[in-house]
Design an enzyme around this catalytic site. Structure first.
Site, PDB file in Angstrom:
ATOM      1  CG  HIS A 138       6.879   9.569  61.149  1.00 10.19           C
ATOM      2  ND1 HIS A 138       6.513   8.314  60.716  1.00 10.19           N
ATOM      3  CD2 HIS A 138       7.289  10.236  60.048  1.00 10.19           C
ATOM      4  CE1 HIS A 138       6.687   8.241  59.404  1.00 10.19           C
ATOM      5  NE2 HIS A 138       7.148   9.412  58.980  1.00 10.19           N
ATOM      6  CB  VAL A 139      10.849  14.160  61.175  1.00  8.62           C
ATOM      7  CG1 VAL A 139      11.097  13.363  59.901  1.00  8.62           C
ATOM      8  CG2 VAL A 139      11.135  15.631  60.971  1.00  8.62           C
ATOM      9  CG  HIS A 140       5.086  15.959  61.456  1.00 12.16           C
ATOM     10  ND1 HIS A 140       5.455  15.169  62.527  1.00 12.16           N
ATOM     11  CD2 HIS A 140       4.306  16.935  61.967  1.00 12.16           C
ATOM     12  CE1 HIS A 140       4.914  15.642  63.633  1.00 12.16           C
ATOM     13  NE2 HIS A 140       4.204  16.723  63.321  1.00 12.16           N
ATOM     14  CD  GLN A 141       9.027  21.963  55.998  1.00 12.01           C
ATOM     15  OE1 GLN A 141       9.535  21.135  55.254  1.00 12.01           O
ATOM     16  NE2 GLN A 141       9.292  23.239  55.909  1.00 12.01           N
TER      17      GLN A 141
END
Length: 183
Positions: A138-141
């Protein structure tokens, strides 16, 4: 947090103070990391939006992305920007999600400067497990506030970070002041 002095434990011959951070074992042992790559209850970033903001440490909810405090922060105010959709990296995000992630990062910087008086930021994301992503599916910045002199021997030598503020207090401050003030 407790500091143990050598005179309290005579078996420690080197005379160094010890900063005990047993709560870090949860991160080291993989607590709260998803058990598979699937969305839903196994993914902390899919689960968080279904919980109350205070419990999930959500600072702000946008249309396609939300802002949450990192459970294992590098510094006080360490934020993560996550799309609601379960996607592994930028290439799988829609243009709308990417645009909102960028806008939320900018708003996070404005908010953190005003509320936490930070001097700079580290922004970035780790795509894939080999790149260091703790939740690779799950992409996250990351938006990490930085202050002059905030790095010392603890992270380098002791793999420990001393954090002077509780996550709930940080969430409350940032949520209350989210996006207010000039850019």
């Amino acid at each position: 947090m407790s500091v143990t002095r050598p005179e309290q434990h005579p078996r420690v011959p080197d005379g160094y103070d010890r900063l005990w951070t047993p709560h870090r074992m949860a991160y080291i042992d993989g607590e709260n990391k998803p058990v598979d790559d699937g969305a839903g209850p196994g993914c902390p970033f899919c689960r968080a939006p279904g919980e109350p903001d205070e419990q999930a440490l959500i600072v702000h909810r946008g249309q396609s992305c939300y802002v949450v405090l990192n459970l294992y922060p590098y510094n006080p105010g360490h934020l993560l920007i996550c799309p609601y959709r379960h996607v592994p990296d930028l290439t799988e995000m829609t243009a709308v999600e990417r645009a909102e992630m960028t806008e939320l990062a900018a708003t996070a910087m404005v908010t953190l400067r005003r509320i936490k008086d930070c001097d700079g930021f580290n922004l970035g994301m780790n795509a894939g497990p080999v790149a260091g992503a703790g939740v690779a599916a799950h992409v996250h910045q990351h938006v990490v506030p930085r202050w002059a002199g905030d790095a010392n021997f603890l992270p380098i030598v002791g793999q420990t970070k001393a954090l002077p503020e509780l996550l709930g207090d940080t969430r409350e401050q940032l949520a209350a002041g989210w996006g207010d003030g000039p850019r």
